[in-house]
Write an enzyme that holds these catalytic residues in place. Structure first.
Site, PDB file in Angstrom:
ATOM      1  N   GLY A 120      -1.452  -2.203 -70.948  1.00 58.41           N
ATOM      2  CA  GLY A 120      -1.888  -1.088 -70.671  1.00 58.41           C
ATOM      3  C   GLY A 120      -1.221  -0.035 -69.887  1.00 58.41           C
ATOM      4  NE  ARG A 173     -10.687  -4.801 -90.702  1.00 58.90           N
ATOM      5  CZ  ARG A 173     -10.162  -5.580 -89.708  1.00 58.90           C
ATOM      6  NH1 ARG A 173      -9.837  -5.045 -88.545  1.00 58.90           N
ATOM      7  NH2 ARG A 173      -9.246  -6.374 -90.151  1.00 58.90           N
ATOM      8  NE  ARG A 199     -11.477  -5.511 -84.155  1.00 61.22           N
ATOM      9  CZ  ARG A 199     -11.954  -6.427 -84.801  1.00 61.22           C
ATOM     10  NH1 ARG A 199     -11.803  -7.737 -84.228  1.00 61.22           N
ATOM     11  NH2 ARG A 199     -12.732  -6.227 -85.890  1.00 61.22           N
ATOM     12  CG  ASN A 215      -2.491   4.178 -83.057  1.00 56.20           C
ATOM     13  OD1 ASN A 215      -2.807   3.461 -82.179  1.00 56.20           O
ATOM     14  ND2 ASN A 215      -1.586   4.015 -83.839  1.00 56.20           N
ATOM     15  CG  HIS A 217       3.375   3.857 -84.821  1.00 57.97           C
ATOM     16  ND1 HIS A 217       3.057   2.238 -85.130  1.00 57.97           N
ATOM     17  CD2 HIS A 217       4.503   3.806 -85.407  1.00 57.97           C
ATOM     18  CE1 HIS A 217       4.101   1.650 -85.940  1.00 57.97           C
ATOM     19  NE2 HIS A 217       4.930   2.558 -86.333  1.00 57.97           N
ATOM     20  CD  GLU A 253     -10.883   7.567 -93.691  1.00 65.31           C
ATOM     21  OE1 GLU A 253     -10.019   8.248 -93.893  1.00 65.31           O
ATOM     22  OE2 GLU A 253     -12.228   7.950 -93.811  1.00 65.31           O
ATOM     23  CG  ASP A 256       0.712   2.776 -87.845  1.00 65.25           C
ATOM     24  OD1 ASP A 256      -0.224   3.085 -86.776  1.00 65.25           O
ATOM     25  OD2 ASP A 256       1.274   1.674 -88.047  1.00 65.25           O
ATOM     26  CD  GLU A 283      11.961   5.468 -69.281  1.00 62.55           C
ATOM     27  OE1 GLU A 283      12.457   6.662 -69.591  1.00 62.55           O
ATOM     28  OE2 GLU A 283      12.788   4.420 -68.904  1.00 62.55           O
ATOM     29  CD  GLU A 285       5.014   3.706 -77.128  1.00 61.76           C
ATOM     30  OE1 GLU A 285       3.634   3.142 -76.722  1.00 61.76           O
ATOM     31  OE2 GLU A 285       5.800   2.732 -77.353  1.00 61.76           O
TER      32      GLU A 285
HETATM   33  C1  GRF Z   1       2.695   0.535 -77.389  1.00 63.52           C
HETATM   34  O1  GRF Z   1       3.964   0.304 -77.559  1.00 63.52           O
HETATM   35  C2  GRF Z   1       2.152   1.247 -78.514  1.00 63.52           C
HETATM   36  O2  GRF Z   1       2.877   2.357 -78.928  1.00 63.52           O
HETATM   37  C3  GRF Z   1       1.479   0.246 -79.183  1.00 63.52           C
HETATM   38  O3  GRF Z   1       1.196  -0.802 -78.259  1.00 63.52           O
HETATM   39  C4  GRF Z   1       1.870  -0.861 -77.252  1.00 63.52           C
HETATM   40  C5  GRF Z   1       0.868  -0.907 -75.977  1.00 63.52           C
HETATM   41  O4  GRF Z   1       1.696  -0.820 -74.827  1.00 63.52           O
HETATM   42  N1  GRF Z   1       0.403   0.805 -80.050  1.00 63.52           N
HETATM   43  P1  GRF Z   1       0.682  -0.667 -73.661  1.00 63.52           P
HETATM   44  O5  GRF Z   1      -0.450  -1.932 -73.830  1.00 63.52           O
HETATM   45  O6  GRF Z   1       0.183   0.793 -73.353  1.00 63.52           O
HETATM   46  O7  GRF Z   1       1.757  -1.070 -72.375  1.00 63.52           O
END
Ligand code: GRF
Length: 312
Positions: A120, A173, A199, A215, A217, A253, A256, A283, A285
């Site tokens: 997290g 699912r 998931r 999301n 990535h 759908e 990524d 960092e 992200e």
């Molecule tokens: C991150 O690298 C994100 O891009 C990916 O999962 C990871 C989660 O990291 N989808 P965190 O739990 O937010 O530290």
């Protein structure tokens, strides 16, 4: 200036120019001072004792909006002019994240649910941005499919409801997603953020919250889609890429795949290992996720086909 803001300014202007109305430039100056928004230009307009032109009026709206005080400003105007009748007003207010309830304008707080599975740190970046005033949103709930996700701890220690929803053995699912959605809907979010949620969401879920799920990535999509964790960075290094980075995108759908909101790059160094590259990407992200949530919560983007454009 944004069209919706301009339209709202016009609706009020029609009342303001009506005869006998005490709203003039001196009133605007006084009101701005009372709102703790001493504005150089408004002070200047007042010194000139200029009439309240439509342009000056637009300017005051823009200033109040940018300072997040449009609701206060509208309440002050309404005390004098009353509420203009206009069938479009609710729609305009909605797009500006304002509402009119019980005779008062207020800022509609943008509600965010975060889905997590792990440590997290991206959730933490959102929590920090809310707490330091960078993001004007409310994190209304954090939901995890993993009991021990440290992200749940982070949520709890910041007073955010932390909910664990395990998948049942052999559960389809879509059935899990329906249970998840039922919980999410209790919090009436405007946006669902997948911050390391491991998931895949069913088409049913994606359709239900179309353009309201994002999301993050840890690579520059469309490269390295479908991989996660350390595997992404390993693949980037093995391929010999010279840059990598991260992508925040709407969820559709396909995995990524949805429209891209924010991307940030990092260089790949000769000395990099998957771990060192992951740390540098992480960092970025954190910055990218906050930026994306900010843009969406401020109503600043439009989706046009695959392109996410910033409103002017
Ligand atoms: C991150 O690298 C994100 O891009 C990916 O999962 C990871 C989660 O990291 N989808 P965190 O739990 O937010 O530290």
């Amino acid at each position: 200036m944004r069209d919706d803001l301009k339209n709202l300014a016009d609706i009020f202007y029609l009342r303001i120019v009506s005869p006998g109305n005490p709203i003039n430039i001196l009133w605007v100056r006084k009101t701005f001072r009372e709102m703790d928004m001493v504005d150089e230009n408004i002070e200047k307009f007042a010194d000139l004792n200029a009439p309240l032109s439509r342009e000056v009026w637009y300017y005051t709206f823009l200033r109040a909006f940018e300072d997040g005080k449009l609701d206060v400003y509208l309440n002050r105007i309404k005390e004098i002019t009353g509420l203009p009748e206009n069938p479009k007003i609710d729609e305009i207010l909605e797009s500006l994240h304002l509402r009119y309830l019980n005779g008062k304008f207020s800022q509609k707080i943008f509600r965010v649910v975060v889905l997590v599975s792990g440590r997290g740190t991206n959730l933490q970046a959102l929590i920090d941005a809310v707490e330091n005033g960078m993001l004007n949103v409310k994190l209304v709930a954090v939901i995890s499919n993993k009991k021990r996700a440290y992200a749940l701890e982070r949520a709890r220690s910041h007073g955010i409801p932390a909910i664990y929803i395990p998948a049942k053995k052999g559960e389809k699912r879509e059935n899990y997603d329906k249970r998840l959605a039922k919980k999410i809907d209790e919090y009436t979010p405007d946006l669902i953020v997948l911050a390391g949620f491991l998931r895949i969401l069913s088409p049913w879920f994606v359709k239900k919250y179309r353009n309201r799920i994002i999301n993050i990535h840890p690579a520059l999509l469309p490269s390295f889609a479908g991989l996660y964790g350390e595997n992404v960075h390993k693949a980037v290094l093995e391929y010999g890429c010279k840059v990598s980075g991260c992508t925040v995108h709407f969820v559709d759908e396909n995995i990524d795949h949805g429209p891209i909101i924010v991307q940030k790059c990092v260089e790949v160094r000769d000395t990099d290992t998957p771990e060192t590259l992951a740390a540098r990407v992480l960092e970025k992200e954190h910055e990218a996720l906050v930026e994306a949530v900010k843009l969406i919560s401020e109503g600043k983007i439009v989706i046009k086909d695959r392109r996410v454009l910033t409103k002017r």
